[in-house]
Design an enzyme around this catalytic site. Structure first.
Site, PDB file in Angstrom:
ATOM      1  N   LYS A  92       0.807  -1.222   0.000  1.00 48.01           N
ATOM      2  CA  LYS A  92       0.000   0.000   0.000  1.00 48.01           C
ATOM      3  C   LYS A  92       0.844   1.278   0.000  1.00 48.01           C
ATOM      4  CE  LYS A  92      -4.524  -1.424   1.309  1.00 48.01           C
ATOM      5  NZ  LYS A  92      -4.415  -2.798   1.834  1.00 48.01           N
ATOM      6  N   GLU A 114      -9.727   7.192   3.560  1.00 50.46           N
ATOM      7  CA  GLU A 114     -10.646   6.360   4.320  1.00 50.46           C
ATOM      8  C   GLU A 114      -9.957   5.010   4.487  1.00 50.46           C
ATOM      9  OE1 GLU A 114     -10.908   6.443   1.023  1.00 50.46           O
ATOM     10  OE2 GLU A 114     -10.773   4.280   0.777  1.00 50.46           O
ATOM     11  N   SER A 381       1.638  -9.814  -0.845  1.00 48.59           N
ATOM     12  CA  SER A 381       1.335  -8.374  -0.767  1.00 48.59           C
ATOM     13  C   SER A 381       1.662  -7.741   0.575  1.00 48.59           C
ATOM     14  CB  SER A 381      -0.137  -8.148  -1.116  1.00 48.59           C
ATOM     15  OG  SER A 381      -0.982  -8.955  -0.308  1.00 48.59           O
TER      16      SER A 381
HETATM   17  C1  LIG Z   1      -5.209  -3.873   1.604  1.00 47.21           C
HETATM   18  C2  LIG Z   1      -4.489  -5.125   1.315  1.00 47.21           C
HETATM   19  C3  LIG Z   1      -4.864  -5.977   0.256  1.00 47.21           C
HETATM   20  C4  LIG Z   1      -6.082  -5.766  -0.579  1.00 47.21           C
HETATM   21  O1  LIG Z   1      -6.098  -4.613  -1.359  1.00 47.21           O
HETATM   22  P1  LIG Z   1      -5.843  -4.667  -2.919  1.00 47.21           P
HETATM   23  O2  LIG Z   1      -6.175  -3.288  -3.365  1.00 47.21           O
HETATM   24  O3  LIG Z   1      -6.767  -5.693  -3.501  1.00 47.21           O
HETATM   25  O4  LIG Z   1      -4.423  -5.028  -3.144  1.00 47.21           O
HETATM   26  C5  LIG Z   1      -4.083  -7.098  -0.007  1.00 47.21           C
HETATM   27  N1  LIG Z   1      -3.011  -7.392   0.751  1.00 47.21           N
HETATM   28  C6  LIG Z   1      -2.622  -6.607   1.776  1.00 47.21           C
HETATM   29  C7  LIG Z   1      -1.425  -6.999   2.571  1.00 47.21           C
HETATM   30  C8  LIG Z   1      -3.342  -5.446   2.103  1.00 47.21           C
HETATM   31  O5  LIG Z   1      -2.964  -4.674   3.132  1.00 47.21           O
END
Ligand SMILES: *Cc1c(COP(=O)(O)O)cnc(C)c1O
Length: 399
Positions: A92, A114, A381
């Site tokens: 993010k 938000e 992610s």
């Molecule tokens: C917020 C988040 C997501 C989901 O958001 P996307 O916009 O679909 O990427 C996925 N993995 C992590 C670690 C997150 O913090």
């Protein structure tokens, strides 16, 4: 394959995307569109963005061969893109740096966001501190209570967290409140959206900032394995980490793109967040996309063990990738996710985010069906530190 040049000038990905907002927001969006148009290829802007990614975030994040897990599964080789190693623990941050640098150039000293689980709020508060900006984060009061640790983090970073008491007191109510703030304070305020959703130009802009993930992979995978992967797998909430790793691969033939949605307690239970798999097209949060709605167009409440995937819509580019067949979307439920979470901890020594564990679970399902020389690249992610409480509770432990 045709070079990929979407969205069009008005933000359309085929029949999806676009701008569906109240008149009061049209001007603010146009101002943003023009500013982004001006700076996206500006040498100073690009250089500063790259510098920050390297020195503040810690990029490039490595790709990593999950060798022991691949061996155990007995099929394809699984590789991770290590977004969990970024500053603040997830992808993010890539997208909050870009908009903050843009806000500075637009002369807007105040950023708002938000947040549901708090991850995007923390990433926004982080860059606001880094660039000396005022930061206000809207959060449903239900979420404020559930995510106390992230709320405290944001406060430590100097942000003001505003609990929202309307509606179901969760993400969509916080979103409405942030929109209201933006309309009122557009002169000095930049609204940082945390995923590839919202009205044009947000889905395009956030995609561009997150595409650094896939661009790095495209360089790293040939260095490490001699070629590009056969499969690229990522979890899909709003879709930003998935688009970030998919996008640079869209016009590379032979690379299969697989998005993994949150199956919650199973599609049959109705308690899930699989907008692409089980939803229908409609308008949500300023764009046309797939969403979970009833026959009257009312948005349905979603469920997932991972708060970050708990969103009833999805970015419009994924809607287009699904319909065009360039990507496919699969579903993994809470149980399968938790199993992959524990396997990754024990076998690889990496505690993954529950969101990312959806992608891991699908990779673990796919790998044994393939020969050993195939390569699956999974976007890890984020890291799972934030999920200790949820996982411990599930295991019946106090934490
Ligand atoms: C917020 C988040 C997501 C989901 O958001 P996307 O916009 O679909 O990427 C996925 N993995 C992590 C670690 C997150 O913090």
């Amino acid at each position: 394959m045709k070079p990929y040049d979407l969205p069009d000038a008005r933000g359309h990905f085929g029949p999806y995307g676009g701008i569906f907002v109240a008149e009061t927001l049209v001007h603010a969006l146009e101002e943003l569109r023009l500013a982004y148009e001006r700076y996206r290829n500006d040498a100073d802007f690009v250089a500063e963005f790259r510098y920050e990614l390297e020195h503040f975030v810690g990029r490039p994040s490595p790709v990593y061969h999950a060798k022991r897990w691949s061996e155990r599964l007995g099929g394809a080789q699984i590789w991770f893109k290590r977004e969990d190693l970024n500053h603040t623990g997830a992808h993010k941050i890539n997208n909050t740096i870009g908009p903050a640098l843009l806000a500075k150039r637009m002369g807007k000293p105040r950023v708002i966001a938000e947040t549901g689980a708090g991850q995007h709020g923390v990433a926004t508060a982080t860059v606001a501190a880094r660039y000396g900006m005022k930061c206000v984060v809207y959060m449903g009061s239900e979420d404020v209570a559930r995510q106390a640790q992230n709320v405290y983090r944001m406060k430590l970073l100097g942000a003001e967290v505003v609990p929202v008491d309307s509606g179901s007191r969760t993400l969509k109510d916080a979103l409405n409140e942030a929109m209201r703030d933006w309309v009122t304070n557009v002169e000095d305020t930049f609204y940082i959206i945390g995923t590839v959703a919202g009205p044009h130009p947000y889905p395009m802009m956030v995609r561009d900032f997150q595409s650094v993930i896939g661009e790095e992979c495209k360089r790293q995978m040939p260095q490490m394995t001699g070629r590009q992967p056969d499969y690229v797998v990522a979890c899909v909430g709003g879709g930003s980490n998935a688009i970030g790793i998919f996008h640079p691969y869209i016009d590379v033939p032979g690379v299969q793109l697989i998005g993994v949605e949150a199956g919650g307690e199973g599609l049959a239970s109705g308690r899930h967040a699989a907008s692409l798999t089980a939803g229908t097209p409609g308008v949500l949060h300023g764009n046309r996309t797939y969403l979970l709605q009833d026959e009257n167009g009312q948005v349905i409440d979603t469920h997932s063990v991972s708060a970050g995937l708990d969103y009833p819509g999805v970015g419009p580019e994924h809607a287009w990738l699904k319909d065009s067949g360039r990507a496919r979307y699969e579903v993994v439920d809470d149980e399968q996710t938790l199993k992959a979470f524990h396997d990754c901890c024990r076998i690889e020594g990496i505690i993954p985010a529950l969101e990312s564990s959806h992608a891991l679970a699908y990779a673990a399902r796919l790998a044994p069906t393939l020969p050993r020389d195939r390569i699956i690249l999974v976007n890890l992610s984020g890291r799972g530190d934030k999920d200790m409480h949820t996982v411990a509770q599930r295991a019946g432990m106090r934490f």
